[in-house]
Every structure is written in C-alpha cells, then in structure tokens.
Write a protein that holds these residues in place. Structure first.
Motif, PDB file in Angstrom:
ATOM      1  N   ARG A 192      62.678  41.485  19.932  1.00  0.00           N
ATOM      2  CA  ARG A 192      62.133  42.198  21.081  1.00  0.00           C
ATOM      3  C   ARG A 192      62.873  41.852  22.373  1.00  0.00           C
ATOM      4  O   ARG A 192      62.990  42.701  23.265  1.00  0.00           O
ATOM      5  CB  ARG A 192      60.634  41.905  21.211  1.00  0.00           C
ATOM      6  N   SER A 193      63.383  40.638  22.474  1.00  0.00           N
ATOM      7  CA  SER A 193      64.180  40.274  23.641  1.00  0.00           C
ATOM      8  C   SER A 193      65.464  41.095  23.681  1.00  0.00           C
ATOM      9  O   SER A 193      65.863  41.614  24.730  1.00  0.00           O
ATOM     10  CB  SER A 193      64.520  38.779  23.614  1.00  0.00           C
ATOM     11  N   LEU A 194      66.121  41.234  22.519  1.00  0.00           N
ATOM     12  CA  LEU A 194      67.332  42.053  22.442  1.00  0.00           C
ATOM     13  C   LEU A 194      67.020  43.523  22.707  1.00  0.00           C
ATOM     14  O   LEU A 194      67.803  44.224  23.362  1.00  0.00           O
ATOM     15  CB  LEU A 194      67.982  41.893  21.066  1.00  0.00           C
ATOM     16  N   SER A 195      65.881  43.988  22.209  1.00  0.00           N
ATOM     17  CA  SER A 195      65.491  45.376  22.431  1.00  0.00           C
ATOM     18  C   SER A 195      65.225  45.642  23.911  1.00  0.00           C
ATOM     19  O   SER A 195      65.605  46.690  24.453  1.00  0.00           O
ATOM     20  CB  SER A 195      64.246  45.717  21.607  1.00  0.00           C
ATOM     21  N   LEU A 196      64.575  44.688  24.565  1.00  0.00           N
ATOM     22  CA  LEU A 196      64.314  44.815  26.002  1.00  0.00           C
ATOM     23  C   LEU A 196      65.632  44.828  26.780  1.00  0.00           C
ATOM     24  O   LEU A 196      65.801  45.607  27.725  1.00  0.00           O
ATOM     25  CB  LEU A 196      63.428  43.666  26.469  1.00  0.00           C
ATOM     26  N   ALA A 197      66.568  43.977  26.375  1.00  0.00           N
ATOM     27  CA  ALA A 197      67.878  43.954  27.026  1.00  0.00           C
ATOM     28  C   ALA A 197      68.597  45.291  26.830  1.00  0.00           C
ATOM     29  O   ALA A 197      69.252  45.796  27.759  1.00  0.00           O
ATOM     30  CB  ALA A 197      68.721  42.810  26.466  1.00  0.00           C
ATOM     31  N   LEU A 198      68.469  45.879  25.639  1.00  0.00           N
ATOM     32  CA  LEU A 198      69.090  47.174  25.371  1.00  0.00           C
ATOM     33  C   LEU A 198      68.474  48.265  26.232  1.00  0.00           C
ATOM     34  O   LEU A 198      69.179  49.125  26.770  1.00  0.00           O
ATOM     35  CB  LEU A 198      68.945  47.515  23.887  1.00  0.00           C
ATOM     36  N   ALA A 199      67.147  48.225  26.405  1.00  0.00           N
ATOM     37  CA  ALA A 199      66.474  49.198  27.268  1.00  0.00           C
ATOM     38  C   ALA A 199      66.910  49.024  28.719  1.00  0.00           C
ATOM     39  O   ALA A 199      67.134  50.014  29.439  1.00  0.00           O
ATOM     40  CB  ALA A 199      64.958  49.047  27.145  1.00  0.00           C
ATOM     41  N   CYS A 200      67.052  47.779  29.161  1.00  0.00           N
ATOM     42  CA  CYS A 200      67.516  47.514  30.533  1.00  0.00           C
ATOM     43  C   CYS A 200      68.927  48.030  30.726  1.00  0.00           C
ATOM     44  O   CYS A 200      69.258  48.584  31.790  1.00  0.00           O
ATOM     45  CB  CYS A 200      67.454  46.021  30.837  1.00  0.00           C
ATOM     46  N   PHE A 201      69.760  47.861  29.698  1.00  0.00           N
ATOM     47  CA  PHE A 201      71.122  48.377  29.812  1.00  0.00           C
ATOM     48  C   PHE A 201      71.113  49.897  29.893  1.00  0.00           C
ATOM     49  O   PHE A 201      71.917  50.486  30.625  1.00  0.00           O
ATOM     50  CB  PHE A 201      71.980  47.929  28.630  1.00  0.00           C
ATOM     51  N   ALA A 202      70.211  50.549  29.149  1.00  0.00           N
ATOM     52  CA  ALA A 202      70.126  52.013  29.212  1.00  0.00           C
ATOM     53  C   ALA A 202      69.777  52.465  30.625  1.00  0.00           C
ATOM     54  O   ALA A 202      70.335  53.450  31.132  1.00  0.00           O
ATOM     55  CB  ALA A 202      69.084  52.517  28.211  1.00  0.00           C
ATOM     56  N   ILE A 203      68.875  51.739  31.280  1.00  0.00           N
ATOM     57  CA  ILE A 203      68.504  52.067  32.660  1.00  0.00           C
ATOM     58  C   ILE A 203      69.678  51.819  33.597  1.00  0.00           C
ATOM     59  O   ILE A 203      69.990  52.642  34.478  1.00  0.00           O
ATOM     60  CB  ILE A 203      67.271  51.249  33.085  1.00  0.00           C
ATOM     61  N   TRP A 204      70.347  50.670  33.413  1.00  0.00           N
ATOM     62  CA  TRP A 204      71.536  50.367  34.220  1.00  0.00           C
ATOM     63  C   TRP A 204      72.599  51.434  34.018  1.00  0.00           C
ATOM     64  O   TRP A 204      73.249  51.875  34.970  1.00  0.00           O
ATOM     65  CB  TRP A 204      72.076  48.996  33.821  1.00  0.00           C
ATOM     66  N   PHE A 205      72.775  51.844  32.769  1.00  0.00           N
ATOM     67  CA  PHE A 205      73.758  52.877  32.437  1.00  0.00           C
ATOM     68  C   PHE A 205      73.410  54.194  33.134  1.00  0.00           C
ATOM     69  O   PHE A 205      74.281  54.877  33.660  1.00  0.00           O
ATOM     70  CB  PHE A 205      73.770  53.064  30.918  1.00  0.00           C
ATOM     71  N   ALA A 206      72.118  54.531  33.163  1.00  0.00           N
ATOM     72  CA  ALA A 206      71.694  55.770  33.817  1.00  0.00           C
ATOM     73  C   ALA A 206      72.016  55.756  35.308  1.00  0.00           C
ATOM     74  O   ALA A 206      72.435  56.764  35.888  1.00  0.00           O
ATOM     75  CB  ALA A 206      70.192  55.974  33.599  1.00  0.00           C
ATOM     76  N   ILE A 207      71.853  54.599  35.931  1.00  0.00           N
ATOM     77  CA  ILE A 207      72.096  54.484  37.374  1.00  0.00           C
ATOM     78  C   ILE A 207      73.590  54.501  37.681  1.00  0.00           C
ATOM     79  O   ILE A 207      74.041  55.188  38.608  1.00  0.00           O
ATOM     80  CB  ILE A 207      71.456  53.194  37.928  1.00  0.00           C
ATOM     81  N   ASN A 208      74.350  53.778  36.893  1.00  0.00           N
ATOM     82  CA  ASN A 208      75.772  53.581  37.206  1.00  0.00           C
ATOM     83  C   ASN A 208      76.684  54.685  36.713  1.00  0.00           C
ATOM     84  O   ASN A 208      77.883  54.687  37.062  1.00  0.00           O
ATOM     85  CB  ASN A 208      76.244  52.238  36.650  1.00  0.00           C
ATOM     86  N   THR A 209      76.185  55.608  35.908  1.00  0.00           N
ATOM     87  CA  THR A 209      77.033  56.716  35.452  1.00  0.00           C
ATOM     88  C   THR A 209      76.660  58.024  36.118  1.00  0.00           C
ATOM     89  O   THR A 209      77.230  59.062  35.791  1.00  0.00           O
ATOM     90  CB  THR A 209      76.927  56.887  33.922  1.00  0.00           C
ATOM     91  N   SER A 210      75.710  57.987  37.060  1.00  0.00           N
ATOM     92  CA  SER A 210      75.335  59.216  37.757  1.00  0.00           C
ATOM     93  C   SER A 210      76.429  59.594  38.753  1.00  0.00           C
ATOM     94  O   SER A 210      77.161  58.741  39.257  1.00  0.00           O
ATOM     95  CB  SER A 210      74.002  59.026  38.492  1.00  0.00           C
ATOM     96  N   ARG A 211      76.520  60.870  39.037  1.00  0.00           N
ATOM     97  CA  ARG A 211      77.539  61.357  39.978  1.00  0.00           C
ATOM     98  C   ARG A 211      76.906  61.735  41.305  1.00  0.00           C
ATOM     99  O   ARG A 211      75.799  62.117  41.374  1.00  0.00           O
ATOM    100  CB  ARG A 211      78.254  62.567  39.377  1.00  0.00           C
TER     101      ARG A 211
END
Length: 211
Positions: A192-211
């Motif tokens: 679950r810690s790894l899953s939470l980290a993966l979800a956080c990365f998805a959010i980070w990815f959403a923010i940092n790949t927006s135009r």
C-alpha cells in the motif's frame, strides 16, 4: 565524406554522455519502479518479468515512433497529446488502486502473466513523457553531420536496454523480499505504501505534463 572510423570515434563521447543520462533518468523514482515492485512483491518474479517485457516493448514502440517522427506529431497536436496524457494518468491511478486492494494474486497462470505484460505495455505507450524524452532529450546527443536515423536507433536501443536492466533489477530485489513479506501485515504495508507513491506520482505527472 567522413570516414566511418572517424564517425564512430566522434560519436563515442556523445554516446557515453547519453548512457550516463539514461542511467540517471531511470534511477530517478517513477511509475515503472513502483508498479514493478508491487507486481514482484504480490505476484512473484515471473509476473514481474512479464511486466518488464511489456515496458520493454512499450519503450521500443515509442522510440521507433520517435525515430520516424510519429511522436513529434503527437507533441504538435494538443488534442492527441492531452488524450494520451489523461489516459496515462487514469491508467496509473488504476494500477495504484489495484495495488492498494491487492489485485489479482495469480502468479503463474498464463492469463496473469499476459495481463501484466499488457499493463506494462499500456502504461508506457500512454506515457507522453516517454515521448518527450525521445523528442526533446535524445536528439541533443545526435550529431546532424552524421546519419541521424542510425544514431537515433542506436541511442534508442541503448536507452531501452538500460531501462530494462534497471527494471529487471527492481523485480529481482522486490521478488527476493516476497518470502519475508508475503501474507502478513508487512506485505500489506509495503504494497500500500508503494501504491500510494504510485498514485502521488500520477498526480505529480498530471501537474507537470500540463501545457
């Protein structure tokens, strides 16, 4: 015409720099690390290596597309880019949720191995950031005075092999911890810690790949 030996010699510094860059990029925490660790911990090394194979083919397909200009077209089209971006974000969140709840524990069945292969493949094909790497980073190590396509293919193969070696190491390391973690509260906590980290990365990815 520049002799082939001179071309090969002059290409070596750029290749060495690209090799180091590829290693550093792949050692940076990202979605593949978390996802592959979750698979190896919960389903074993066979499932983990199936996912690695999917990632391998996903990165290869994107690299081939970049070499022939397909990813540049994706970059130039906001609609296509955003479509892939949102699909990739949703898929990462799905993988995080699946890891959080425990997912399918089938390790050796053909269906389970195929499913992990397809997940690894899909998560990387839907990753526009991988396309950005091939379009924005890789060309910086290509010398225009020499055959561009040949250099691009060599660098693409190099990057994919580096990524695969690191991903395989992650699976081996996580798989070796499975007997110690399997079936208890430790396994649930780590997964679950790894899953939470993966979800956080998805959010980070959403923010940092927006135009």
């Amino acid at each position: 015409m520049v002799p082939m030996t001179d071309m090969a010699f002059s290409f070596r510094p750029a290749f060495s720099a690209f090799l180091i860059t590829s290693i550093l990029i792949e050692l940076t925490p990202g979605p593949n690390m978390g996802y592959l660790a979750i698979v190896a911990l919960t389903q074993g090394r066979r499932a983990g290596f199936s996912a690695v194979a999917g990632v391998f083919f996903g990165l290869t397909i994107i690299g081939i597309g970049a070499a022939f200009g397909v990813t540049a077209l994706i970059q130039a089209s906001p609609v296509i880019y955003d479509g892939l971006r949102y699909a990739g974000i949703l898929f990462l969140l799905y993988l995080a949720w699946d890891g959080w709840r425990g997912g399918d524990k089938e390790e050796n069945g053909t269906h389970g191995l195929r499913a992990q292969f397809l997940r690894g493949l899909t998560s990387n094909i839907l990753n526009p950031k991988a396309a950005v790497f091939y379009v924005a980073v890789l060309p910086e190590f290509v010398a225009p005075a020499r055959p561009v396509l040949a250099q691009t293919i060599v660098l693409t193969i190099t990057y994919v092999l580096v990524a695969t070696a690191i991903h395989g190491t992650i699976v081996l390391a996580a798989g070796s911890l499975r007997p110690w973690l399997s079936g208890g509260e430790k396994e649930v906590f780590v997964r679950r810690s790894l899953s939470l980290a993966l979800a956080c990365f998805a959010i980070w990815f959403a923010i940092n790949t927006s135009r």
